[in-house]
Design an enzyme around this catalytic site. Structure first.
Site, mmCIF file in Angstrom:
data_model
loop_
_atom_site.group_PDB
_atom_site.id
_atom_site.type_symbol
_atom_site.label_atom_id
_atom_site.label_comp_id
_atom_site.label_asym_id
_atom_site.label_seq_id
_atom_site.Cartn_x
_atom_site.Cartn_y
_atom_site.Cartn_z
ATOM 1 N N ARG A 296 1.078 -1.020 0.052
ATOM 2 C CA ARG A 296 -0.187 -0.105 0.048
ATOM 3 C C ARG A 296 0.651 1.208 0.034
ATOM 4 O O ARG A 296 0.618 2.022 -0.855
ATOM 5 C CB ARG A 296 -1.004 0.016 1.274
ATOM 6 C CG ARG A 296 -1.860 -0.961 1.149
ATOM 7 C CD ARG A 296 -2.762 -0.946 2.500
ATOM 8 N NE ARG A 296 -2.114 -1.709 3.511
ATOM 9 C CZ ARG A 296 -2.181 -2.904 3.891
ATOM 10 N NH1 ARG A 296 -2.984 -3.818 3.096
ATOM 11 N NH2 ARG A 296 -1.443 -3.484 4.846
ATOM 12 N N MET A 297 1.778 1.307 0.744
ATOM 13 C CA MET A 297 2.884 2.404 0.796
ATOM 14 C C MET A 297 3.865 2.497 -0.225
ATOM 15 O O MET A 297 3.894 3.544 -0.806
ATOM 16 C CB MET A 297 3.572 2.499 2.213
ATOM 17 C CG MET A 297 2.700 3.027 3.462
ATOM 18 S SD MET A 297 1.952 4.759 3.206
ATOM 19 C CE MET A 297 3.542 5.721 3.365
ATOM 20 N N THR B 240 8.879 1.751 7.740
ATOM 21 C CA THR B 240 8.379 0.520 8.362
ATOM 22 C C THR B 240 8.325 0.599 9.955
ATOM 23 O O THR B 240 9.140 1.110 10.320
ATOM 24 C CB THR B 240 9.211 -0.724 8.035
ATOM 25 O OG1 THR B 240 9.186 -0.424 6.466
ATOM 26 C CG2 THR B 240 8.636 -2.118 8.305
ATOM 27 N N HIS C 282 -6.892 2.344 12.970
ATOM 28 C CA HIS C 282 -6.241 2.045 11.513
ATOM 29 C C HIS C 282 -7.113 1.300 10.946
ATOM 30 O O HIS C 282 -8.156 0.410 11.325
ATOM 31 C CB HIS C 282 -5.161 1.190 11.980
ATOM 32 C CG HIS C 282 -3.788 2.556 12.090
ATOM 33 N ND1 HIS C 282 -3.533 2.839 13.207
ATOM 34 C CD2 HIS C 282 -2.836 3.154 11.228
ATOM 35 C CE1 HIS C 282 -2.486 3.614 13.244
ATOM 36 N NE2 HIS C 282 -2.111 3.896 11.904
ATOM 37 N N LYS D 256 -3.823 -4.004 9.020
ATOM 38 C CA LYS D 256 -2.518 -3.436 9.538
ATOM 39 C C LYS D 256 -2.166 -4.629 10.488
ATOM 40 O O LYS D 256 -3.099 -5.229 11.204
ATOM 41 C CB LYS D 256 -2.670 -2.220 10.418
ATOM 42 C CG LYS D 256 -1.555 -1.977 11.307
ATOM 43 C CD LYS D 256 -1.675 -0.636 11.821
ATOM 44 C CE LYS D 256 -0.391 0.062 12.607
ATOM 45 N NZ LYS D 256 0.995 -0.025 11.799
HETATM 46 N N1 LIG Z 1 6.239 5.855 8.753
HETATM 47 C C1 LIG Z 1 5.025 6.106 8.021
HETATM 48 O O1 LIG Z 1 4.505 7.170 7.791
HETATM 49 C C2 LIG Z 1 4.157 4.863 7.645
HETATM 50 C C3 LIG Z 1 4.514 3.635 8.116
HETATM 51 N N2 LIG Z 1 3.835 2.587 7.708
HETATM 52 C C4 LIG Z 1 4.381 1.213 7.823
HETATM 53 O O2 LIG Z 1 4.845 1.006 6.715
HETATM 54 C C5 LIG Z 1 4.705 -0.661 6.557
HETATM 55 C C6 LIG Z 1 4.108 -1.111 5.285
HETATM 56 O O3 LIG Z 1 2.873 -0.877 5.435
HETATM 57 P P1 LIG Z 1 1.911 -1.090 4.308
HETATM 58 O O4 LIG Z 1 2.523 -0.665 2.997
HETATM 59 O O5 LIG Z 1 0.536 -0.571 4.660
HETATM 60 O O6 LIG Z 1 1.889 -2.564 4.093
HETATM 61 P P2 LIG Z 1 1.888 -3.673 3.078
HETATM 62 O O7 LIG Z 1 1.526 -5.107 3.425
HETATM 63 O O8 LIG Z 1 0.763 -3.143 2.027
HETATM 64 O O9 LIG Z 1 3.271 -3.651 2.309
HETATM 65 C C7 LIG Z 1 4.325 -4.064 2.856
HETATM 66 C C8 LIG Z 1 5.046 -4.791 1.411
HETATM 67 O O10 LIG Z 1 6.310 -5.095 1.711
HETATM 68 C C9 LIG Z 1 6.471 -6.484 1.026
HETATM 69 N N3 LIG Z 1 7.502 -7.242 1.560
HETATM 70 C C10 LIG Z 1 7.613 -8.146 2.410
HETATM 71 N N4 LIG Z 1 8.839 -8.494 2.756
HETATM 72 C C11 LIG Z 1 9.783 -7.775 1.799
HETATM 73 C C12 LIG Z 1 10.938 -7.841 1.445
HETATM 74 N N5 LIG Z 1 11.799 -8.649 2.278
HETATM 75 N N6 LIG Z 1 11.626 -7.362 0.511
HETATM 76 C C13 LIG Z 1 10.779 -6.411 -0.178
HETATM 77 N N7 LIG Z 1 9.314 -6.529 0.091
HETATM 78 C C14 LIG Z 1 8.845 -7.143 1.047
HETATM 79 C C15 LIG Z 1 5.045 -7.303 0.897
HETATM 80 O O11 LIG Z 1 4.906 -7.997 -0.177
HETATM 81 P P3 LIG Z 1 4.025 -9.187 0.315
HETATM 82 O O12 LIG Z 1 2.839 -8.770 0.333
HETATM 83 O O13 LIG Z 1 4.213 -10.258 -1.090
HETATM 84 O O14 LIG Z 1 4.637 -10.190 1.363
HETATM 85 C C16 LIG Z 1 4.128 -6.026 0.957
HETATM 86 O O15 LIG Z 1 4.114 -5.700 -0.576
HETATM 87 C C17 LIG Z 1 4.122 -1.042 7.901
HETATM 88 O O16 LIG Z 1 5.085 -1.439 8.938
HETATM 89 C C18 LIG Z 1 3.369 0.089 8.230
HETATM 90 O O17 LIG Z 1 3.122 0.565 9.815
HETATM 91 C C19 LIG Z 1 2.667 2.792 6.892
HETATM 92 C C20 LIG Z 1 2.237 3.955 6.659
HETATM 93 C C21 LIG Z 1 2.882 5.208 7.119
HETATM 94 O O1 LIG Z 2 0.251 0.748 8.847
HETATM 95 C C1 LIG Z 2 -0.028 1.889 8.633
HETATM 96 O O2 LIG Z 2 -1.206 1.916 8.110
HETATM 97 C C2 LIG Z 2 0.608 3.108 9.531
HETATM 98 N N1 LIG Z 2 1.534 2.725 9.976
HETATM 99 C C3 LIG Z 2 2.496 3.664 10.717
HETATM 100 C C4 LIG Z 2 2.396 3.195 12.357
HETATM 101 O O3 LIG Z 2 2.575 2.155 12.646
HETATM 102 O O4 LIG Z 2 2.308 4.399 13.086
HETATM 103 C C5 LIG Z 2 2.041 5.033 10.429
HETATM 104 C C6 LIG Z 2 0.576 5.122 10.254
HETATM 105 O O5 LIG Z 2 0.069 5.197 11.335
HETATM 106 C C7 LIG Z 2 0.104 4.249 9.198
#
Ligand SMILES: NC(=O)C1=CN([C@@H]2O[C@H](COP(=O)(O)OP(=O)(O)OC[C@H]3O[C@@H](n4cnc5c(N)ncnc54)[C@H](OP(=O)(O)O)[C@@H]3O)[C@@H](O)[C@H]2O)C=CC1
Ligand SMILES: O=C(O)C1=N[C@H](C(=O)O)C[C@H](O)C1
EC number: 1.17.1.8
Length: 262
Positions: free
Chosen positions: A27-28, A92, A148, A152
């Site tokens: 998603r991100m 992450t 959320h 998540k």
């Molecule tokens: N700091 C911020 O502002 C924010 C942080 N986040 C955090 O970001 C993280 C991701 O969130 P989100 O995008 O919603 O999650 P998703 O599950 O949508 O995305 C994670 C992706 O990582 C892939 N992945 C898993 N293992 C690997 C690897 N070893 N190498 C490369 N890719 C890999 C997954 O693939 P597959 O599905 O095939 O396993 C998946 O496509 C979470 O920890 C979330 O809390 C989210 C939003 C904002």
């Molecule tokens: O998983 C999410 O979506 C998000 N993850 C981050 C967190 O764990 O704080 C940032 C934001 O809240 C979105």
């Protein structure tokens, strides 16, 4: 004239920054690829999902890697990037104080490399955390409710954990006693979990993206500080800011705050 985060659109160099994205199909990751691809001063040179080889980053001569993967793989990714002299911008979740110390240790051998780890890249969320920290010392009670989307995988959110740590530290500095609470019996989880002596409650619901309320209470009054991300575009100005900044920021930077004020 002062620029807003989204208006500051250059990396200060003639050459576009070569950016690789880990978790690019997530998603991100999807949103980050779109944002980097649309930034005039960046080239998206590598996109890697689960099962993809990190060597794709060096093959593409990536200068900066953006990681939005999962808490169980992110440390290996960061270590690999540091070892290969690639700067990292990490969103992450799952970064405990111990993990941050480990990253600092890895960086000792690579003094030119920068890593930015931010629990939340939304400018409003960063300010919400700072406002909460500022308010913390004035109120007897403090609790956090984070809300959320239901896909998540971690609870509480990284943002909520960091906010609780900031509030807890501010309360300790001010010499406050624990928040008053007469609960004697409870069903498991009814009072949430405790982080840095602050109660944190996690809601998961369809229709939500990423939201947080910090509730403070004192005699005859409450203060609520709330932030809402309605769309993942909210994180992108902060991510792009970090990609530009990390090039000239060796060592570990925690949170977006230091970059906003730079
Ligand atoms: N700091 C911020 O502002 C924010 C942080 N986040 C955090 O970001 C993280 C991701 O969130 P989100 O995008 O919603 O999650 P998703 O599950 O949508 O995305 C994670 C992706 O990582 C892939 N992945 C898993 N293992 C690997 C690897 N070893 N190498 C490369 N890719 C890999 C997954 O693939 P597959 O599905 O095939 O396993 C998946 O496509 C979470 O920890 C979330 O809390 C989210 C939003 C904002
Ligand atoms: O998983 C999410 O979506 C998000 N993850 C981050 C967190 O764990 O704080 C940032 C934001 O809240 C979105």
């Amino acid at each position: 004239m002062e620029q807003t985060v989204s208006e500051s659109v250059t990396n200060g160099s003639e050459q576009p920054v070569r950016v690789g994205v880990l978790g690019s199909a997530g998603r991100m990751g999807t949103e980050v690829c779109r944002a980097v691809g649309g930034a005039g001063d960046m080239d998206l040179v590598a996109t890697i999902g689960s099962g993809g080889a990190l060597a794709g980053l060096t093959d593409a001569s990536a200068q900066v890697v953006v990681d939005f993967t999962t808490p169980d793989v992110v440390m290996d990714n960061v270590r690999w990037c540091i070892g290969h002299g690639i700067h990292a911008v990490v969103g992450t979740s799952g970064f405990t104080a111990e993990r941050l110390d480990t990253v600092r240790e890895w960086l000792l051998d690579r003094p030119g490399v920068g890593v930015v780890v931010a629990p939340n890249f939304a400018v409003g969320a960063v300010l919400m955390m700072e406002f909460a920290e500022r308010a913390a010392r004035y109120f007897a009670s403090a609790e956090i409710v984070e809300l959320h989307h239901p896909r998540k995988i971690d609870a509480p959110s990284g943002t909520a954990i960091r906010t609780a740590e900031m509030i807890g530290a501010a309360r300790e500095r001010a010499g406050l006693r624990p928040s008053p609470d007469a609960t004697e019996t409870e069903l498991p989880g009814a009072r949430g979990t405790e982080v840095a002596s602050v109660r944190v409650h996690s809601v998961r619901s369809a229709g939500l993206v990423a939201h947080q309320e910090v509730l403070f209470g004192g005699p005859g009054e409450t203060l609520t500080v709330r932030h809402d991300s309605y769309d993942r575009t909210s994180f992108m100005p902060g991510v792009l800011l970090a990609v530009r900044a990390v090039l000239d920021r060796p060592g570990l930077t925690v949170g977006l705050g230091p970059l906003l004020d730079a």
